[in-house]
Motif scaffolding. Structure first.
Motif: not given
Length: 194
Positions: A150, A153, A156-157, A167, A175, A177, A185-186, A189
């Motif tokens: 998490r 994620v 990354w964002l 998340f 998940t 990415l 971008q996600l 998920l």
């Protein structure tokens, strides 16, 4: 980013089923966790192109077993993918911690003798910098844990690690990415199992 990038959380363990914080403790998968891992592998196989992926895994056997059962060949085992170190809260549920620290969460409070949010951020950023380099050559799959995935994620964002609270990742959750014209971008998920 030219290639797909996936995070795979390990399957269920006895402690994850009970809501106990599991960082350093090296627990095996339950039978349910083993089936979750196999199912995630079928889903991942449908989403990856024919070329082999670079697969990095946490050294904990729950992650390594998930990778194996998912049909992945681990390229590298790295402590950088280990779960958040819960320190004195290892093996304890949030409800138990809140008996002495009201309102406690891993995202908002320190963990005595554990890893700080700053240390987790640095580890995630170091790992993601490496992933970005690998993605220029091939797909990447990271096999790890709930809280730290998490954090990945969130980072990354380009969010604070503590935004990982937003998340939810299921056991053996997959998940994806990516980016859109250079913007992180996600994409998906908890991709439903095959």
């Amino acid at each position: 980013m030219a290639h797909p990038f996936f995070l795979l959380r390990h399957g269920q363990t006895e402690w994850s089923a009970q809501g106990k914080h599991t960082g350093r403790t090296d627990l095996p998968l339950t039978e349910t966790g083993r089936e979750q891992a196999r199912s995630a592998g079928r889903t991942l196989a449908e989403r990856l192109p024919g070329e082999p992926a670079e697969v990095l895994s946490s050294p904990r056997r729950r992650a390594l077993n998930t990778a194996e059962l998912a049909g992945l060949t681990v390229s590298e085992v790295t402590e950088d993918l280990a779960e958040w170190d819960y320190g004195d809260y290892e093996g304890i549920t949030t409800a138990e911690i809140r008996e002495t620290v009201p309102g406690w969460t891993v995202w908002s409070h320190p963990m005595p003798n554990g890893e700080t949010a700053g240390a987790v951020t640095a580890r995630a950023d170091r790992l993601l910098a490496r992933v970005r380099t690998l993605l220029a050559e091939r797909p990447v799959v990271l096999v790890g844990h709930g809280h730290f995935s998490r954090v990945l994620v969130a980072r990354w964002l380009e969010l604070a690690a503590t935004e990982g609270v937003r998340f939810a990742l299921e056991p053996a959750g997959l998940t994806e990415l990516g980016d859109e014209r250079g913007v992180p971008q996600l994409r998906h998920l908890n991709i439903p199992p095959h």
